[in-house]
Design a protein around this motif. Structure first.
Motif, PDB file in Angstrom:
ATOM      1  N   VAL A  92     -21.687 -14.562   4.505  1.00 53.13           N
ATOM      2  CA  VAL A  92     -20.275 -14.683   4.882  1.00 53.13           C
ATOM      3  C   VAL A  92     -19.362 -14.568   3.544  1.00 53.13           C
ATOM      4  O   VAL A  92     -18.093 -13.810   3.723  1.00 53.13           O
ATOM      5  N   GLU A  93     -20.067 -14.525   2.284  1.00 53.71           N
ATOM      6  CA  GLU A  93     -19.231 -14.234   1.014  1.00 53.71           C
ATOM      7  C   GLU A  93     -19.220 -12.471   1.029  1.00 53.71           C
ATOM      8  O   GLU A  93     -17.948 -12.305   0.531  1.00 53.71           O
ATOM      9  N   LYS A  94     -19.968 -11.902   1.314  1.00 56.91           N
ATOM     10  CA  LYS A  94     -19.933 -10.462   1.331  1.00 56.91           C
ATOM     11  C   LYS A  94     -18.962 -10.096   2.316  1.00 56.91           C
ATOM     12  O   LYS A  94     -18.117  -9.162   2.245  1.00 56.91           O
ATOM     13  N   GLY A  95     -19.034 -10.718   3.617  1.00 52.17           N
ATOM     14  CA  GLY A  95     -18.002 -10.252   4.750  1.00 52.17           C
ATOM     15  C   GLY A  95     -16.626 -10.822   4.093  1.00 52.17           C
ATOM     16  O   GLY A  95     -15.859  -9.815   4.418  1.00 52.17           O
ATOM     17  N   LEU A  96     -16.539 -11.486   3.305  1.00 51.37           N
ATOM     18  CA  LEU A  96     -14.870 -11.931   2.892  1.00 51.37           C
ATOM     19  C   LEU A  96     -14.519 -10.838   1.859  1.00 51.37           C
ATOM     20  O   LEU A  96     -13.312 -10.594   1.907  1.00 51.37           O
ATOM     21  N   ILE A  97     -15.546 -10.610   1.144  1.00 52.53           N
ATOM     22  CA  ILE A  97     -15.097  -9.429   0.047  1.00 52.53           C
ATOM     23  C   ILE A  97     -14.690  -8.260   0.564  1.00 52.53           C
ATOM     24  O   ILE A  97     -13.677  -7.332   0.445  1.00 52.53           O
ATOM     25  N   ALA A  98     -15.673  -7.943   1.775  1.00 53.46           N
ATOM     26  CA  ALA A  98     -15.511  -6.529   2.453  1.00 53.46           C
ATOM     27  C   ALA A  98     -13.928  -6.535   3.094  1.00 53.46           C
ATOM     28  O   ALA A  98     -13.636  -5.656   3.427  1.00 53.46           O
ATOM     29  N   SER A  99     -13.753  -7.938   3.760  1.00 55.24           N
ATOM     30  CA  SER A  99     -12.210  -8.275   4.301  1.00 55.24           C
ATOM     31  C   SER A  99     -11.007  -7.895   3.465  1.00 55.24           C
ATOM     32  O   SER A  99     -10.110  -7.153   3.830  1.00 55.24           O
ATOM     33  N   TYR A 100     -11.303  -8.252   2.179  1.00 54.38           N
ATOM     34  CA  TYR A 100     -10.492  -7.919   1.302  1.00 54.38           C
ATOM     35  C   TYR A 100     -10.341  -6.581   0.902  1.00 54.38           C
ATOM     36  O   TYR A 100      -9.074  -5.790   0.839  1.00 54.38           O
ATOM     37  N   LYS A 101     -11.403  -5.723   0.612  1.00 52.66           N
ATOM     38  CA  LYS A 101     -11.448  -4.421   0.388  1.00 52.66           C
ATOM     39  C   LYS A 101     -10.808  -3.483   1.378  1.00 52.66           C
ATOM     40  O   LYS A 101      -9.906  -2.787   1.229  1.00 52.66           O
ATOM     41  N   VAL A 102     -11.294  -3.953   2.702  1.00 53.73           N
ATOM     42  CA  VAL A 102     -10.613  -2.964   3.910  1.00 53.73           C
ATOM     43  C   VAL A 102      -9.011  -3.410   3.925  1.00 53.73           C
ATOM     44  O   VAL A 102      -8.340  -2.400   4.093  1.00 53.73           O
ATOM     45  N   SER A 103      -8.667  -4.492   3.792  1.00 57.87           N
ATOM     46  CA  SER A 103      -7.303  -5.119   3.950  1.00 57.87           C
ATOM     47  C   SER A 103      -6.307  -4.241   2.841  1.00 57.87           C
ATOM     48  O   SER A 103      -5.361  -3.748   3.089  1.00 57.87           O
ATOM     49  N   LYS A 104      -7.064  -4.033   1.507  1.00 58.27           N
ATOM     50  CA  LYS A 104      -6.297  -3.162   0.551  1.00 58.27           C
ATOM     51  C   LYS A 104      -6.297  -1.667   0.873  1.00 58.27           C
ATOM     52  O   LYS A 104      -5.234  -1.109   0.678  1.00 58.27           O
ATOM     53  N   LEU A 105      -7.194  -1.306   1.535  1.00 60.93           N
ATOM     54  CA  LEU A 105      -7.287   0.259   2.036  1.00 60.93           C
ATOM     55  C   LEU A 105      -6.025   0.223   3.191  1.00 60.93           C
ATOM     56  O   LEU A 105      -5.377   1.196   3.237  1.00 60.93           O
ATOM     57  N   THR A 139     -20.859  -7.197  11.640  1.00 62.96           N
ATOM     58  CA  THR A 139     -19.352  -7.320  12.027  1.00 62.96           C
ATOM     59  C   THR A 139     -18.790  -8.459  12.145  1.00 62.96           C
ATOM     60  O   THR A 139     -17.441  -8.866  11.768  1.00 62.96           O
ATOM     61  N   PRO A 140     -19.579  -9.469  12.811  1.00 58.68           N
ATOM     62  CA  PRO A 140     -19.030 -10.848  13.068  1.00 58.68           C
ATOM     63  C   PRO A 140     -18.489 -11.473  11.814  1.00 58.68           C
ATOM     64  O   PRO A 140     -17.834 -12.501  11.786  1.00 58.68           O
ATOM     65  N   SER A 141     -19.286 -11.056  10.921  1.00 54.10           N
ATOM     66  CA  SER A 141     -18.833 -11.734   9.396  1.00 54.10           C
ATOM     67  C   SER A 141     -17.830 -11.163   8.605  1.00 54.10           C
ATOM     68  O   SER A 141     -17.473 -11.640   7.351  1.00 54.10           O
ATOM     69  N   ILE A 142     -17.185 -10.127   9.314  1.00 53.48           N
ATOM     70  CA  ILE A 142     -16.021  -9.468   8.534  1.00 53.48           C
ATOM     71  C   ILE A 142     -14.637  -9.803   9.120  1.00 53.48           C
ATOM     72  O   ILE A 142     -14.549  -9.424  10.297  1.00 53.48           O
ATOM     73  N   PRO A 143     -14.035 -10.675   8.977  1.00 47.45           N
ATOM     74  CA  PRO A 143     -12.653 -11.127   9.416  1.00 47.45           C
ATOM     75  C   PRO A 143     -11.810 -10.088   9.136  1.00 47.45           C
ATOM     76  O   PRO A 143     -11.306  -9.854   8.141  1.00 47.45           O
ATOM     77  N   LEU A 144     -11.263  -9.474  10.431  1.00 50.04           N
ATOM     78  CA  LEU A 144      -9.992  -8.096  10.144  1.00 50.04           C
ATOM     79  C   LEU A 144      -9.373  -8.436  11.217  1.00 50.04           C
ATOM     80  O   LEU A 144      -8.768  -7.376  11.719  1.00 50.04           O
ATOM     81  N   SER A 145      -8.935  -9.745  11.479  1.00 48.35           N
ATOM     82  CA  SER A 145      -7.912  -9.984  12.566  1.00 48.35           C
ATOM     83  C   SER A 145      -6.467  -9.637  12.116  1.00 48.35           C
ATOM     84  O   SER A 145      -6.403  -9.391  10.988  1.00 48.35           O
ATOM     85  N   ASN A 146      -5.414  -9.352  12.811  1.00 51.00           N
ATOM     86  CA  ASN A 146      -4.264  -9.243  12.428  1.00 51.00           C
ATOM     87  C   ASN A 146      -3.613 -10.002  11.189  1.00 51.00           C
ATOM     88  O   ASN A 146      -3.050  -9.940  10.408  1.00 51.00           O
ATOM     89  N   SER A 147      -3.845 -11.415  11.705  1.00 53.31           N
ATOM     90  CA  SER A 147      -3.177 -12.622  10.896  1.00 53.31           C
ATOM     91  C   SER A 147      -4.463 -12.403   9.712  1.00 53.31           C
ATOM     92  O   SER A 147      -3.730 -12.592   8.456  1.00 53.31           O
ATOM     93  N   SER A 148      -5.697 -12.414   9.824  1.00 47.12           N
ATOM     94  CA  SER A 148      -6.462 -12.168   8.492  1.00 47.12           C
ATOM     95  C   SER A 148      -6.127 -10.960   7.689  1.00 47.12           C
ATOM     96  O   SER A 148      -5.971 -11.394   6.400  1.00 47.12           O
ATOM     97  N   VAL A 149      -5.953  -9.824   8.067  1.00 47.05           N
ATOM     98  CA  VAL A 149      -5.465  -8.743   7.021  1.00 47.05           C
ATOM     99  C   VAL A 149      -4.193  -8.978   6.627  1.00 47.05           C
ATOM    100  O   VAL A 149      -3.950  -8.753   5.299  1.00 47.05           O
ATOM    101  N   SER A 150      -2.991  -9.491   7.489  1.00 42.71           N
ATOM    102  CA  SER A 150      -1.934  -9.709   6.835  1.00 42.71           C
ATOM    103  C   SER A 150      -1.712 -11.109   5.445  1.00 42.71           C
ATOM    104  O   SER A 150      -1.152 -10.727   4.421  1.00 42.71           O
TER     105      SER A 150
END
Length: 688
Positions: A92-105, A139-150
């Motif tokens: 879950v922690e790695k998925g959260l970090i990946a979510s931040y990095k993808v959101s930055k891109l 992929t389920p551990s990487i939150p990339l929904s619209n609200s998460s990315v925002s």
């Protein structure tokens, strides 16, 4: 005895033969691998462990150590509730970090926030299922929904803003302001800051974009800036310089933004935007050139305004095999638009004229453009140079020192451009030069045209001199322009120590850079020597082939003489002799022609070799001159290398001497060829 410290036994690896390992919760307590029972520290005795194994597990008493070792490995790899929670937490922690990095891109690319769950997640699933079929879906551990990315983007932006505000509270910085109006008439004030951070690096950041509710007066702009600084706790006294455009609301003497700012910060340094002034100077045109520019814009709009005309023009450019198929619209607010529009228009000038002639849209436009070809060529060249200056002035690392050098250099070049025009030296104006070369008559570039262009260059110089008077008078300390050679004693006493350190550091860097360049030149020389040796070897092989060819030609000559003597004895029967002679002569002519072709090929190869050797010699001489001019201060250290270069030069000269001998051999072969031709002509006469 009760007060004495009890002896605590420690686990040994030899106890594994009894099926005992340290307890998971306490390593000082033994635990049986078979029944997973934990004993007290007294049970660590070998006798007690052996007794437990034989009494409780008699069927395992005779097992060797390897059996218990495998059992220990299985016990350590067993699944536990704590391990499951720990692995899930790491995932879950790695998925959260990946979510931040993808959101930055996503934020950097300016894409929609829904692209994470609509494109990125499905793409990752397909990649994993194709490249790693045995890997589970992560992929389920990487939150990339619209609200998460925002929310991720907002969090990162807020963190960056807070860090910037904290730095500006304790750091002096320069401020740049500009007012703009959006399509719906909404007025915005944009602010950028530039400062030196804790790492002694110059940083430029976007500070804010505030909406102006009613008007764009200087007082309104100042109130918006002042209110923002108060909200963020940034003192206005930290602003040491401010740059704006030349609008009255900004630079007004009494009610402009700068006037209000100077009342709060009296010692602030203010300056008008250099690029904005350069753009205003570029708009200064004479009546004739202005009408030419308007004619070009009218023609472009006539084509681009109608979709049918645009498609027909595109097809016409395709049939004419033009490099481009579209014209560029002119946009006044774009600094580079005018130069790009003129350059593209002149590249497609013939196609534009063909379009208006074929369509018969407006004969006046076609005739007018035909008469203004030289003006369009000149405008294309001069605006191309203005665009180059504008691009040089852009960038985050640009400062007033560099801007002054660029502007002053361009102003001095205008006199050079004017003198070149008056001398008809059009190397600085490629479009005008191509036009004059393509048209033989003198009407394409008359004296009136030259006077018009030179007058424009003179007016442009005078306008830029007036606009950049403050930049020209700006005094820059010598230690800033050239810290390596400046006198440190004349600098600010607070900077003397740092300046001397900088000089020594720069000197070390310069010496190391010279050494790196020397190594690079040395490697290039080694590679050049290898190429020269390869060329010499090829020349030697060519000489051997040429000698073999010469020997073969001499052999053919002897065979030819022998055949001629044989044919002379058979002249009693003229018809038979003539047929046989023709057949033999045709065979010999074909053979000699083949060898002559080979000789010509060898001669061509020799010429190519000579050219390559000449190029190598030119590179050698250029490299030598470069070294002599670049390393005057290091000449003592480079004497050995220069000696090697001279030796290589002598070797090349010897190669050229041998090449000259080879040219003599080719001349002899040519003479032999002429002799054969003469003998063939004599044989033809005898045959006739």
């Amino acid at each position: 005895m009760s007060n004495q410290k009890r002896k605590c036994r420690q686990y040994s690896g030899e106890y594994l033969k009894y099926g005992v390992i340290p307890s998971v919760n306490n390593e000082q307590l033994p635990m049986c691998l078979l029944c997973e029972k934990t004993f007290t520290n007294e049970g660590m005795k070998p006798s007690r462990m052996n007794f437990h194994l034989k009494v409780k597990h008699p069927e395992k008493a005779n097992r060797d150590v390897a059996y218990f070792r495998d059992l220990k490995v299985k016990f350590e790899k067993r699944s536990t509730i704590g391990g499951l929670f720990k692995s899930h937490g790491n995932e879950v922690e790695k998925g959260l970090i990946a979510s931040y990095k993808v959101s930055k891109l996503i934020a950097k690319c300016g894409k929609s926030h829904t692209i994470g769950e609509t494109l990125i997640i499905p793409a990752v699933k397909e990649i994993i299922s194709t490249m790693m079929p045995t890997q589970k879906d992560i992929t389920p551990s990487i939150p990339l929904s619209n609200s998460s990315v925002s929310s991720r983007i907002d969090e990162m932006a807020s963190d960056i803003e807070n860090k910037l505000y904290d730095e500006l509270k304790t750091t002096q910085f320069s401020l740049q302001l500009d007012e703009t109006t959006l399509r719906d008439n909404e007025a915005l004030i944009l602010a950028y800051v530039r400062y030196i951070n804790s790492s002694h690096a110059v940083v430029e950041e976007f500070l804010f974009a505030e909406k102006l509710e009613v008007d764009t007066k200087g007082s309104t702009v100042y109130k918006a800036v002042e209110q923002f600084f108060k909200q963020k706790g940034i003192p206005l006294s930290n602003v040491i310089a401010c740059a704006t455009d030349g609008a009255t609301s900004m630079v007004g003497r009494h009610r402009g933004f700068i006037a209000h700012l100077k009342r709060e910060v009296p010692d602030i340094f203010t300056i008008r935007c250099v690029i904005h002034r350069q753009h205003l100077a570029a708009k200064h045109l004479s009546d004739r050139l202005h009408s030419t520019l308007q004619a070009v814009i009218k023609a472009v709009n006539r084509i681009k305004a109608h979709s049918l005309n645009d498609r027909i023009f595109r097809q016409l450019c395709h049939e004419n095999e033009e490099e481009f198929e579209r014209l560029l619209l002119h946009t006044e607010v774009r600094w580079l638009s005018k130069g790009n529009c003129l350059r593209r228009f002149y590249d497609l000038y013939d196609s534009v004229l063909d379009f208006f002639k074929c369509k018969l849209l407006d004969e006046k436009i076609s005739t007018d453009l035909e008469n203004r070809r030289a003006d369009v060529a000149y405008l294309s060249d001069i605006f191309n140079k203005l665009n180059e200056v504008n691009i040089k002035l852009q960038g985050t690392k640009m400062c007033l020192i560099n801007a002054k050098g660029i502007i002053m250099a361009f102003i001095s070049k205008l006199d050079f451009y004017k003198s070149c025009l008056l001398r008809l030296d059009l190397n600085q104006f490629p479009s005008l030069k191509a036009l004059k070369e393509n048209q033989t008559d003198d009407s394409c570039l008359s004296d009136t045209d030259l006077d018009c262009y030179s007058s424009h260059l003179q007016a442009l110089k005078e306008d830029m001199t007036i606009r950049f008077k403050d930049l020209k008078e700006l005094k820059i300390p010598e230690w800033v322009v050239n810290p390596f050679q400046a006198d440190a004693t004349n600098a600010d006493p607070n900077l003397v120590e740092e300046l001397k350190t900088c000089k020594m550091t720069l000197k070390d860097h310069k010496i190391s850079g010279l050494n790196d360049q020397l190594e690079k030149v040395h490697r290039e020389n080694e590679a050049r020597v290898k190429r020269e040796s390869k060329l010499v070897k090829e020349i030697e092989d060519l000489k051997v082939d040429t000698l073999g060819l010469s020997y073969r030609i001499e052999t053919l000559q002897i065979e030819k003489e022998i055949e001629i003597e044989k044919f002379s004895t058979k002249l009693q029967d003229p018809q038979e002799t003539n047929d046989h002679l023709n057949e033999e002569l045709s065979d010999k002519d074909a053979s000699i022609g083949e060898y002559l072709n080979k000789l010509i090929e060898m001669e061509q190869i020799n010429l190519d070799m000579c050219d390559r050797l000449a190029n190598v010699e030119d590179e050698k001489i250029a490299s030598t001159h470069w070294l002599e001019s670049r390393f005057k201060d290091k000449i003592v250290e480079f004497e050995e290398i220069i000696g090697e270069m001279k030796t290589e030069k002598e070797r090349l000269e010897m190669s050229l001497v041998r090449n000259g001998r080879y040219n003599c051999l080719l001349q002899e072969l040519k003479a032999l060829k002429e002799e054969y031709s003469h003998k063939f002509s004599e044989m033809e006469q005898k045959k006739s």
